[in-house]
Design an enzyme around this catalytic site. Structure first.
Site, PDB file in Angstrom:
ATOM      1  N   HIS A 195      24.599 -14.445   0.040  1.00 61.65           N
ATOM      2  CA  HIS A 195      25.417 -13.350  -0.016  1.00 61.65           C
ATOM      3  C   HIS A 195      26.936 -13.574  -0.583  1.00 61.65           C
ATOM      4  O   HIS A 195      27.816 -12.605  -0.303  1.00 61.65           O
ATOM      5  CB  HIS A 195      25.808 -12.852   1.696  1.00 61.65           C
TER       6      HIS A 195
ATOM      7  N   LYS B  65      37.309  -1.272   4.106  1.00 60.26           N
ATOM      8  CA  LYS B  65      36.447  -2.547   4.144  1.00 60.26           C
ATOM      9  C   LYS B  65      37.122  -3.564   5.007  1.00 60.26           C
ATOM     10  O   LYS B  65      38.229  -3.390   5.213  1.00 60.26           O
ATOM     11  CB  LYS B  65      35.911  -2.973   2.637  1.00 60.26           C
ATOM     12  N   ARG B  66      36.395  -4.759   5.068  1.00 61.96           N
ATOM     13  CA  ARG B  66      37.194  -5.706   5.645  1.00 61.96           C
ATOM     14  C   ARG B  66      38.451  -6.249   5.125  1.00 61.96           C
ATOM     15  O   ARG B  66      38.571  -6.008   3.732  1.00 61.96           O
ATOM     16  CB  ARG B  66      36.341  -7.174   6.001  1.00 61.96           C
TER      17      ARG B  66
ATOM     18  N   LYS C  79      39.295  -8.942  -1.823  1.00 62.48           N
ATOM     19  CA  LYS C  79      39.040  -7.415  -1.849  1.00 62.48           C
ATOM     20  C   LYS C  79      40.276  -6.621  -2.205  1.00 62.48           C
ATOM     21  O   LYS C  79      40.206  -5.381  -2.648  1.00 62.48           O
ATOM     22  CB  LYS C  79      38.533  -6.801  -0.604  1.00 62.48           C
TER      23      LYS C  79
ATOM     24  N   THR D 113      28.546  -2.600  -0.399  1.00 58.71           N
ATOM     25  CA  THR D 113      27.640  -1.548   0.020  1.00 58.71           C
ATOM     26  C   THR D 113      28.468  -0.145   0.267  1.00 58.71           C
ATOM     27  O   THR D 113      28.065   0.855   0.178  1.00 58.71           O
ATOM     28  CB  THR D 113      26.663  -2.048   1.287  1.00 58.71           C
TER      29      THR D 113
ATOM     30  N   LYS E  57      27.938   3.936  -0.411  1.00 56.98           N
ATOM     31  CA  LYS E  57      27.968   5.186   0.198  1.00 56.98           C
ATOM     32  C   LYS E  57      29.192   6.119  -0.270  1.00 56.98           C
ATOM     33  O   LYS E  57      28.655   7.249   0.074  1.00 56.98           O
ATOM     34  CB  LYS E  57      28.512   4.518   1.641  1.00 56.98           C
TER      35      LYS E  57
HETATM   36  N1  PLP Z   1      32.197  -1.976   7.331  1.00 50.35           N
HETATM   37  C1  PLP Z   1      31.607  -0.996   7.810  1.00 50.35           C
HETATM   38  C2  PLP Z   1      31.822  -0.107   8.985  1.00 50.35           C
HETATM   39  C3  PLP Z   1      30.539  -0.221   6.721  1.00 50.35           C
HETATM   40  O1  PLP Z   1      30.015   0.776   7.067  1.00 50.35           O
HETATM   41  C4  PLP Z   1      30.668  -0.940   5.667  1.00 50.35           C
HETATM   42  C5  PLP Z   1      29.662  -0.147   4.569  1.00 50.35           C
HETATM   43  O2  PLP Z   1      29.108  -0.691   3.946  1.00 50.35           O
HETATM   44  C6  PLP Z   1      31.254  -2.152   5.353  1.00 50.35           C
HETATM   45  C7  PLP Z   1      32.106  -2.771   6.208  1.00 50.35           C
HETATM   46  C8  PLP Z   1      31.231  -2.674   4.135  1.00 50.35           C
HETATM   47  O3  PLP Z   1      31.848  -2.412   3.057  1.00 50.35           O
HETATM   48  P1  PLP Z   1      32.229  -3.074   1.760  1.00 50.35           P
HETATM   49  O4  PLP Z   1      30.847  -3.085   0.910  1.00 50.35           O
HETATM   50  O5  PLP Z   1      33.091  -2.105   0.866  1.00 50.35           O
HETATM   51  O6  PLP Z   1      32.781  -4.301   1.998  1.00 50.35           O
END
Ligand code: PLP
Length: 821
Positions: free
Chosen positions: A359, A547-548, A553, A655, A659
């Site tokens: 990952h 996102k986190r 990021k 991911t 979305k």
């Molecule tokens: N946290 C939550 C609650 C999410 O729904 C998502 C969506 O995929 C993520 C984290 C991951 O987000 P990212 O891919 O933008 O890091």
């Protein structure tokens, strides 16, 4: 394959009966939480028949199972999703209305099952949804943490972590399964006995402590197909039932220790995302759920099969990152010590059973356990890893005679550490990355030596998301508009969305599409008003980064750009500026100081900007507290712009990006992770791409030559924004507050390379891309078309496609069908 018909009367009767039986109350007296429980038990009843039928069918067909092993399952709420997948959502809504209940209020009572940090855990949850929907036999294997991901409160602009006691009101959907309890052993020593009869050594762990692993089963409902798979998460209990004799012998201290071990082991999820902390308790958690899951998988197999050497024909283990990699050694241990296989036989089974998903390539996330800790905690497992390593090193030496450099770089045990990724690659029959770019970087940079030695193991599986939760449930208005236009097959066949392309130039369709977006923005604006007390204008551009919080990021790039825009508007009040609402949502790991300071910066900038009447609401900045799956569903639905601005090469896939796309928000992003494939699908003209490429970033990292101070000195806008970090503009009470961030960009103190994540390098091209967003948004028809094309082209990113690829290319499972009587 029609599902059982919903009986409204019966359902209402059951809800009422549940309220009585559970709480000795009438409907009118029950609290909303109690009503949620009562409704959930009624929905669970709808599930149970299918759950039984599925298990029965599987028993009969004796299929191969995938065991998806993951430290994290970020499930979010279950009730709404279960109703959606049972296709009874509207029926239940109607039934509840009839007895005066609001389905939204009921759903809102459910705490998120937040047994994960972010992308990795949510991926596992989407995969379970797709596995059940596609009809593949699967178990999710994980930990039933008493406390999941902390709840985030913002106090005085700072993140405060509040424990997430998600089980306090009980979890209506789970089932405790004590009949499958397993013993898991820690510590002690290994006694070797030679058996003259067989001529073999036998290994026995002694003087250990142990805990009892008790599984809880969670139904995973497939969409409209009667299939219900199982997420099995393990709780820890003291072992007393197994070994009452330690009390009898007066070994009270040992009994108490075992009690404490059990209590601590599943207490809390480590809130680190993409970061390895090396804590002993974490290794205990890993071995705890893996040992229990592997024991159970073997026990299940042995119920119907005699030859353990064929285990891999009926079971495959997918390791979600390296966290579950100890499964390799645990399976070897069981096969060698309990099943009596020879090393070669056991290795053949193990290396045909385990497959590994990588990952991340970030060094700080790679798991390396000190051998002192590992061998003390898991003495027998460590012995086995030593032997795996010895044989693997011999293979390396045979292939590259005299090349010690190869051994140094590839050995499983080296420099006093056990390298979990190396173990996973050496033992696994498949190694996959999670987006094309990421897999290429693995093959040609990070895991180059492994790829050269075993190219056949490497493959890509671009991540995906489930449209059932993130469109059908999260965005009901858009979902029904789509169904009105192209039918409902998209629910299980997302590429059907491409049929929407015929509407993208149709003014009426454009208007309807954007009107739905507007209504979703009104819904989010209301949420923001209620939770933040900030009024935002749904006609402004909703520019979202959720996102986190992580330096790679680059939420910092986003907020520095907001500071820059604010300077522009202040300097040129007459400037024609399209109103913009910048929305952030992000949890920082509890111990990640700089990430937490970035949250404070965002909130400080928000305070200044939101309270400056002179800019006439042209800019708003909102930090949404406690970003999690349940509010994410609403946020994606309401977004105009999807911020995916990681330093190229650092985000393995992402991911969240998918979305947003699904919900009609164009990507403003770098060529990183799955953004690359998003652009490939939707076309560069329907995204806003900027910044250094992955190759350019990697080249700077390897060869140097990046000098952020030159940018600082030559670009006066950037210079001004950075100076505002240390002149008290956003911290009048403590002008030094954000000094650390300033220093990180310009390296005035630290010995690391300045601006590790190339924020200054990308700032100008980011600002230009933002300018293009504004221009594009002014063109209403053009924007509507772009937004619709994003939805229409998102078909590739369903986790149904990802799972089908895992099945075809890695797991080789057979589809099951289940009929209910
Ligand atoms: N946290 C939550 C609650 C999410 O729904 C998502 C969506 O995929 C993520 C984290 C991951 O987000 P990212 O891919 O933008 O890091």
């Amino acid at each position: 394959m029609a599902t059982k018909k919903f009986n409204k009367k019966e359902f209402i009767r059951e809800v009422k009966a549940n309220v009585k039986a559970l709480y000795r109350k009438n409907l009118e007296e029950a609290t909303q939480q109690q009503l949620f429980q009562a409704v959930s038990y009624a929905v669970k009843d709808e599930i149970i028949e299918n759950w039984l039928a599925t298990q029965e069918q599987y028993e009969k067909d004796d299929p191969k199972y995938v065991y998806y092993m993951s430290m994290e399952f970020l499930m979010g709420r279950a009730l709404g999703n279960n109703m959606i997948n049972l296709t009874i959502y509207d029926d239940v809504k109607e039934a509840l209305e009839e007895i005066g209940l609001d389905i939204n209020v009921i759903e809102d009572q459910e705490p998120d099952a937040a047994l994960g940090n972010g992308g990795l855990g949510r991926l596992a949850a989407c995969f379970l949804d797709s596995l059940a929907t596609l009809g593949y036999p699967a178990y999710g294997c994980g930990i039933r943490y008493r406390y999941g991901m902390f709840k985030q409160k913002i106090e005085d602009g700072y993140q405060v972590e509040v424990p997430d006691n998600w089980l306090k009101d009980g979890n209506p959907f789970e089932l405790r399964r004590p009949e499958y309890a397993k013993e898991v052993k820690f510590g002690g020593y290994v006694r070797v006995e030679y058996d003259e009869k067989t001529g073999r050594n036998y290994y026995k762990q002694e003087g250990y402590q142990s805990v009892r692993a008790v599984p809880y089963d969670f139904p995973i409902v497939g969409y409209n197909n009667n299939i219900v798979n199982t997420l099995r998460i393990w709780d820890a209990e003291a072992i007393s039932e197994f070994q009452l004799d330690s009390f009898d012998k007066g070994d009270y201290r040992k009994a108490v220790e075992q009690e404490n071990l059990a209590r601590n082991i599943v207490e809390v999820l480590y809130p680190n995302d993409n970061h390895y902390a090396g804590k002993e308790l974490r290794l205990k958690q890993q071995y705890f759920f893996i040992s229990a899951s592997v024991q159970e998988a073997v026990a299940k197999y042995k119920k119907n099969h005699d030859d353990i050497r064929k285990f891999y024909e009926k079971a495959t283990f997918q390791l979600n990152d390296t966290h579950p990699t100890v499964a390799v050694a645990e399976l070897m241990r069981i096969l060698l010590d309990e099943e009596g296989l020879t090393w070669d036989e056991a290795w053949e089974v193990t290396s045909k059973t385990c497959a590994y998903t990588n990952h991340t390539i970030m060094a700080e996330a790679l798991e390396k356990w000190p051998i002192e800790l590992f061998s003390r905690l898991l003495p027998r497992v460590y012995q086995i890893i030593e032997e795996i390593n010895r044989r693997f090193v011999a293979q390396i030496e045979a292939k590259y005679p005299g090349d010690f450099e190869k051994v140094r770089k590839m050995a499983i045990i080296f420099d006093g550490q056990v390298k979990m990724a190396h173990l996973a690659i050496a033992a696994g029959y498949s190694v996959n990355g999670v987006a094309q770019l990421h897999t290429e970087i693995l093959k040609h940079q990070e895991l180059k030596d492994f790829y050269e030695m075993m190219p056949e193991k490497f493959n890509n599986k671009t991540n995906g998301i489930t449209q059932r939760r993130f469109l059908l449930h999260g965005n009901p208005l858009l979902a029904s508009w789509i169904t009105d236009h192209i039918g409902d097959e998209w629910i299980t066949d997302l590429p059907q969305l491409s049929k929407l392309k015929v509407y993208v130039d149709d003014p009426k369709a454009q208007q309807e599409f954007m009107n739905i977006k507007y209504q979703n923005k009104v819904r989010l604006a209301k949420y923001i008003q209620e939770h933040n007390g900030i009024e935002v204008d749904p006609r402004s551009i909703f520019d979202v980064q959720v996102k986190r919080l992580h330096e790679y990021k680059r939420q910092l790039l986003n907020i520095l750009h907001v500071m820059y825009l604010y300077n522009q508007i202040k300097d040129h009040p007459e400037m024609d500026f399209y109103p913009r609402t910048f929305i952030f949502g992000a949890k920082a790991a509890a111990g990640y100081r700089r990430a937490k300071l970035t949250i404070k910066l965002i909130n400080s900038v928000a305070d200044v900007i939101n309270n400056d009447a002179s800019i006439k609401n042209k800019l708003k900045v909102v930090f949404i507290e406690d970003y999690r799956v349940s509010n994410a569903e609403w946020i994606f639905a309401a977004a105009d712009v999807s911020e995916q601005i990681s330093t190229a090469s650092k985000e393995a896939s992402g991911t969240g990006n998918m979305k947003f796309m699904l919900n009609g928000a164009p990507t403003l992003g770098t060529m990183d992770g799955a953004n690359v494939e998003i652009v490939e699908e939707v076309g560069k003209e329907n995204a806003f791409i900027f910044g250094l490429s992955a190759d350019e970033v990697i080249n700077y990292e390897q060869n140097g030559g990046y000098h952020p101070e030159n940018i600082f000195n030559s670009d006066q806008d950037i210079r001004r924004v950075l100076m505002q970090l240390i002149n008290g503009e956003y911290a009048p009470d403590d002008p030094e507050r954000f000094r650390e961030i300033y220093d990180s960009l310009l390296n005035t103190k630290s010995s690391d390379r300045a601006d590790t994540y190339f924020i200054l390098a990308d700032f100008r091209s980011y600002a230009d891309a933002q300018k293009r967003v504004e221009e594009a948004y002014r063109d209403e028809a053009g924007w509507a078309k772009m937004a619709m094309l994003n939805t229409a082209c998102s078909g590739k990113f369903t986790s149904d496609r990802t799972i089908q690829q895992y099945v075809d290319e890695i797991w080789h499972l057979k589809k099951e069908t289940v009929k209910v009587k």
